[in-house]
Design an enzyme around this catalytic site. Sequence first.
Site, PDB file in Angstrom:
ATOM      1  N   HIS A  47       0.819  -1.208   0.000  1.00 15.52           N
ATOM      2  CA  HIS A  47       0.000   0.000   0.000  1.00 15.52           C
ATOM      3  C   HIS A  47       0.858   1.266   0.000  1.00 15.52           C
ATOM      4  CE1 HIS A  47      -3.840   2.002   0.787  1.00 15.52           C
ATOM      5  NE2 HIS A  47      -3.162   2.822   1.574  1.00 15.52           N
ATOM      6  N   HIS A  93     -10.743   2.226  -0.482  1.00 11.55           N
ATOM      7  CA  HIS A  93     -10.855   1.710   0.884  1.00 11.55           C
ATOM      8  C   HIS A  93     -11.606   0.392   0.820  1.00 11.55           C
ATOM      9  CE1 HIS A  93     -10.400   3.533   5.123  1.00 11.55           C
ATOM     10  NE2 HIS A  93      -9.251   3.241   4.576  1.00 11.55           N
ATOM     11  N   HIS A  95     -10.711  -3.104   1.421  1.00 12.98           N
ATOM     12  CA  HIS A  95     -10.729  -4.133   2.467  1.00 12.98           C
ATOM     13  C   HIS A  95     -11.485  -3.678   3.705  1.00 12.98           C
ATOM     14  CE1 HIS A  95      -7.622  -5.489  -0.269  1.00 12.98           C
ATOM     15  NE2 HIS A  95      -7.682  -6.690   0.266  1.00 12.98           N
ATOM     16  N   GLU A 310      -3.798   4.257  12.915  1.00 11.11           N
ATOM     17  CA  GLU A 310      -4.398   4.940  11.769  1.00 11.11           C
ATOM     18  C   GLU A 310      -5.622   5.727  12.201  1.00 11.11           C
ATOM     19  OE1 GLU A 310      -4.861   2.301   8.443  1.00 11.11           O
ATOM     20  OE2 GLU A 310      -2.701   2.230   8.159  1.00 11.11           O
ATOM     21  N   GLY A 528      -3.042   9.136  -8.248  1.00  9.72           N
ATOM     22  CA  GLY A 528      -3.670   7.830  -8.323  1.00  9.72           C
ATOM     23  C   GLY A 528      -3.364   6.988  -7.124  1.00  9.72           C
ATOM     24  N   ASN A 529      -3.791   5.751  -7.204  1.00  7.86           N
ATOM     25  CA  ASN A 529      -3.684   4.857  -6.073  1.00  7.86           C
ATOM     26  C   ASN A 529      -3.756   3.430  -6.614  1.00  7.86           C
ATOM     27  OD1 ASN A 529      -5.836   3.483  -3.771  1.00  7.86           O
ATOM     28  ND2 ASN A 529      -3.920   4.340  -3.077  1.00  7.86           N
ATOM     29  N   SER A 531      -4.514  -0.614  -5.560  1.00 11.20           N
ATOM     30  CA  SER A 531      -5.019  -1.545  -4.562  1.00 11.20           C
ATOM     31  C   SER A 531      -4.900  -2.954  -5.122  1.00 11.20           C
ATOM     32  CB  SER A 531      -6.477  -1.212  -4.246  1.00 11.20           C
ATOM     33  OG  SER A 531      -7.034  -2.254  -3.463  1.00 11.20           O
TER      34      SER A 531
HETATM   35  N1  LIG Z   1      -1.932   4.512 -10.162  1.00 10.78           N
HETATM   36  C1  LIG Z   1      -1.248   5.621  -9.954  1.00 10.78           C
HETATM   37  N2  LIG Z   1      -1.021   6.455 -10.949  1.00 10.78           N
HETATM   38  C2  LIG Z   1      -0.378   7.588 -10.727  1.00 10.78           C
HETATM   39  N3  LIG Z   1       0.068   7.978  -9.553  1.00 10.78           N
HETATM   40  C3  LIG Z   1      -0.128   7.186  -8.539  1.00 10.78           C
HETATM   41  C4  LIG Z   1      -0.797   5.977  -8.691  1.00 10.78           C
HETATM   42  N4  LIG Z   1      -0.886   5.390  -7.527  1.00 10.78           N
HETATM   43  C5  LIG Z   1      -0.307   6.225  -6.665  1.00 10.78           C
HETATM   44  N5  LIG Z   1       0.169   7.316  -7.278  1.00 10.78           N
HETATM   45  C6  LIG Z   1       0.790   8.446  -6.637  1.00 10.78           C
HETATM   46  O1  LIG Z   1       1.698   7.989  -5.678  1.00 10.78           O
HETATM   47  C7  LIG Z   1       1.657   8.819  -4.538  1.00 10.78           C
HETATM   48  C8  LIG Z   1       1.466   8.015  -3.307  1.00 10.78           C
HETATM   49  O2  LIG Z   1       0.181   7.520  -3.292  1.00 10.78           O
HETATM   50  P1  LIG Z   1      -0.567   7.147  -1.962  1.00 10.78           P
HETATM   51  O3  LIG Z   1       0.321   6.363  -1.112  1.00 10.78           O
HETATM   52  O4  LIG Z   1      -1.843   6.540  -2.352  1.00 10.78           O
HETATM   53  O5  LIG Z   1      -0.811   8.575  -1.348  1.00 10.78           O
HETATM   54  P2  LIG Z   1      -1.274   8.845   0.144  1.00 10.78           P
HETATM   55  O6  LIG Z   1      -0.066   8.696   0.956  1.00 10.78           O
HETATM   56  O7  LIG Z   1      -1.759  10.240   0.067  1.00 10.78           O
HETATM   57  O8  LIG Z   1      -2.302   7.832   0.454  1.00 10.78           O
HETATM   58  C9  LIG Z   1       0.565   9.818  -4.750  1.00 10.78           C
HETATM   59  O9  LIG Z   1       1.107  11.028  -5.182  1.00 10.78           O
HETATM   60  C10 LIG Z   1      -0.229   9.230  -5.864  1.00 10.78           C
HETATM   61  O10 LIG Z   1      -0.835  10.249  -6.609  1.00 10.78           O
END
Ligand SMILES: Nc1ncnc2c1ncn2[C@@H]1O[C@H](COP(=O)(O)OP(=O)(O)O)[C@@H](O)[C@H]1O
EC number: 6.3.5.3
Lengths: 734, 80, 80, 233
Positions: A47, A93, A95, A310, A528-529, A531
């Site tokens: 994550h 979110h 899980h 958290e 982005g993110n 999962s």
């Molecule tokens: N699929 C993705 N495409 C582009 N950028 C991503 C992607 N997944 C994550 N990022 C970037 O990586 C960084 C870390 O993401 P994340 O850990 O989800 O942020 P946070 O710590 O705010 O939860 C963020 O800037 C996010 O925009």
Amino acid sequence: MNQPQITPELVASHGLKPDEYQRILELIGRVPSFTELGIFSAMWNEHCSYKSSRLHLRGLPTKAPWVIQGPGENAGVIDIGDGQAVVFKMESHNHPSYIEPYQGATTGVGGILRDVFTMGARPIACLNALSFGAPEHPKTRHLVSGVVAGVGGYGNSFGVPTVGGQVRFHTRYDGNILVNAMAVGLADTDKIFYAAASGVNMPIVYLGSKTGRDGIHGASMASAEFDDDSAEKRPTVQVGDPFAEKLLLEACLEIMEADCVIAIQDMGAAGLTCSAVEMGAKGDLGVDLNLDAVPTRETGMSAYEMMLSESQERMLMVLKPEKEKEAEAIFRKWGLDFAVVGYTTPSKRFVVKHGGDVMADLPIKELGDEAPLYDRPHVETPLLPVIQAREVKPPIGIVAALEKLIATPELCSRRWVWEQYDHVILGNTVQRPGGDAAVVRVQDGPKGLALTVDVTPRYCEADPYQGGMQAVAEAWRNITAVGGRPLAITDNLNFGNPERPEIMGQFVGCLKGIAEACRTLDFPVVSGNVSLYNETNGRGILPTPSIGGVGLLDDFTKSATLAFKAEGEAIILIGETQGWLGQSVYLRDICGREEGAPPPVDLAAEKRNGDVVRGMIRAGTATAAHDISDGGLLIALTEMAMAGGIGALVLAAPESIVPHAYWFGEDQARYIVTVPADQAGLVLAKMKGAGVPCARIGTTGGDDIAVVGETPVSVESLKTGFENWLPAYMGGKA
Amino acid sequence: MKARVTVTLKSGILDPQGKAIEGALKSLGVDGVASVRQGKVFDIEISGSDKAKTEAALKDAADKLLANTVIENYAIEING
Amino acid sequence: MKARVTVTLKSGILDPQGKAIEGALKSLGVDGVASVRQGKVFDIEISGSDKAKTEAALKDAADKLLANTVIENYAIEING
Amino acid sequence: MKSAVLVFPGINRERDMARALKLASGQEAAMVWHAETALPDGTDLVVVPGGFSYGDYLRCGAIAARAPIMDAVRAFAAKGGLVLGVCNGFQILCESGLLPGVLMRNAQLKFICRDVHIRVERSDTAFTRGYNAGQIIRVPVAHGEGNYEADEETLKRLEGEGRVLYRYCSADGVVDEHSNINGAAQSIAGIVSERGNVLGMMPHPENHVEDIMGCTDGRGLFAGLVAHLERAA
Ligand SMILES: Nc1ncnc2c1ncn2[C@@H]1O[C@H](COP(=O)(O)OP(=O)(O)O)[C@@H](O)[C@H]1O
Ligand SMILES: [Mg+2]
């Protein structure tokens, strides 16, 4: 305090593989303390570290002249002119929402809102993409009702309109639902705030709610596959407090306005650990934390627990030292906790002290930079045969199929969901949920934003590359269909277990498709993110890369909606129709076949057709516009009729295409627009001149959908089916 | 029979409501309030006269619906 | 000291939540449920050792805030 | 028209309200923090806006009703000053004793956001002057607890004294169970105090004052207030 012995079992229970642990030993030259092990497990899980995906994310286009901040910060930032910027991101979110749907969803929304206002933006809209199991699955109803109440519960109370989203049902989500939340905020381009600390010996301040034992190991949970014992992981659920978050928002914006802030980072996944490390590492600085100063809500919390908690609605900031008192006064006014919990140091070490002892002392850069990075083996998804429309026997007639499809879980109205979301608060929602994209006025106008979330997982499963392209193309099309100029996307990549080469193949394929479409459509990824491990007992979800798109309207009054506006207007179909039935809703829900190659995406055609539609909306020629997606032409036409309360008389399918493929095929890059009848000839001639496939297919009017040669069916009765399924299902009657 | 099922948050689970009420009581000048946690009660009338059976039915109700055992505890009282 | 204030709806006041729960319990097949009414409990920690004073403070809290006496009744229990 | 919009922690429709007031009167509303003890001099209208004051924890509006500023509002109302409470504001006014009754959870137990029709029961009050009696207007609701309840006697009095100003109805004015969005007693959407100077209502007229929202039926309420105050002056 008694610290447990570090054993291989303890290491494994932290989700660290033996070789990863070996790496830790090499990095620090000794056995880590229990707290340090916890810190590593938080930083190095999937994550936070993106260890399986990082390599492939690098292929995404992230730049354009209007991009102010791409991936790498709490949220992406784009320039919309006049000194204004839009800040947005989507996050999952999944899980937690399966375990406790209401709280899982609320904390998901809360987390993404924090990402946005951490950057100095006031949130102006939320969207959400939800995937649930099959309607017949015994848990589905409970999950839908909890998640929807939770998404609404948080956004409504926080005071941001939830203006759009997606809801789908499919048996492949039975054990792993998806809850993806997107937030969009507005900021001044010269007042964007970042996470990187600067300056040595600067106070690091903890703000917001107190720390409890919530969600300890939540981030690791989000990176673990479910099995039948996951009920045991229950006590880690977090409870959202939208009231506290609203106060936190107002307090943060106020101290930003007062110019007190050097750096700011919200505490999301892995809380204090992730946020403090990121602030230091990004600023090339060390961090000394004194946990004795952390406001806690429970007694006897250990360093380990505080570092991994958290608890929600918390922030970490580096303040200008001369402004500390002023900032504190603002926070106290809003009734929030405020404590100096550490300092920046020149050492580039992450030092955590508690009760006079040093509980952790780690190299700060390496915690992030040296996180494992995997090029996991992947196999390409085998291509499926193209389904020939002529070989698909229509089991029922066109009208019967329309009546059935419009009332299916896939295509029916989502009103039951979005009526639980306050979508009008702030008074700027020009286009409410139910259309192609929501339109939200920017302050007092005249600019507007077009917002949408989209993906078609069944296409992604059948052909990840085409599916990835299609998801981006459809988001682009949705924005275009309301008259917006697509600017950028955020993505939320939901997949199964990346340690399986087929799943990794889906991931890599989708990402290639997304990148290709973003490049060609000039629609970069700014946040982005990811999962992963959305899998139960070895069965993965459908690959679901949700795409959140943002577009701009220079004048929100020049936007189009999908509703038919008047009787007697010409209905024009734009784009080429072959009658593509592979992976269509028709093939699945009418013929019972989930088969074949999905419709191919032609990005050049997308661009050409979309640009024409946008031009017609801006010029005021198009009185209504709608893109054709799930369910095909006749479904899109019916949606326009139902929205306007006006029927249509339409020509029969052309000879060259079998009727059911013409009406229900899901060929891409298509739109329906209406124009006043007397302008139809000119509009068509112009489009043909520009090489855009187009045809007048009918005229609005009457109370029925009347296809030449078919029995007319009343719009009212179609609407009844369309509106009834979801409420009936949720009421236990479907 | 009349019964009461009392549902309370597990300790350690954040109680935003309790927290807000605590703050309000303090600012209203109610003396000495150190903490507040909010829960629910369900007053249930239930037919039958077998206490053990009733208790089993209520336990069933609490597990299935009245409490979210992920974050809440419950207690059952039967008053004849 | 620890105290519990229980707030319940006055009889005659409509309780849509209780009604819904009643219906849900019936459809879940919980046997014999005739009626459900929902109320609230507040578990309060309060400083001081004088029971009478504490009781007065809690009464104050209930009247001023915890209960809406137009529609609700309350009961106070002090558990030392 | 000099209006004062109260701001409690957790209130979130104060901006919408201030915008509507400005459109109707041309004057900026004063935003008044809950911890204040006095209203700005010369206040003509106090508005308690919508939102989730204190998270709506405990009961909706309960904690806000006990905030310091509410004593000033009670005094203002006692002198006949105009007070408008919308949504959470209505709940706060009920909890503070300025209006009778309570707002319970919606009968369907769900939050509901949609346009509804309400019937203006009379036009001879400060809060309805901008409409005709019997007029049907369309405004959004957005609430989870808007189900108005009061004891039999109070309801009788409200009806007898003509204090129900707004009632949920269908598009063509039919008041029935089907159009009663939240299960309120007698389909009540808004009531006034005995003296007619305090109005509480659940729907949001402030969200239907601009063309862009597709409907401007909410304007009448604000325009009516402006006209009323001008006449009084
Ligand atoms: N699929 C993705 N495409 C582009 N950028 C991503 C992607 N997944 C994550 N990022 C970037 O990586 C960084 C870390 O993401 P994340 O850990 O989800 O942020 P946070 O710590 O705010 O939860 C963020 O800037 C996010 O925009
Ligand atoms: Mg973040």
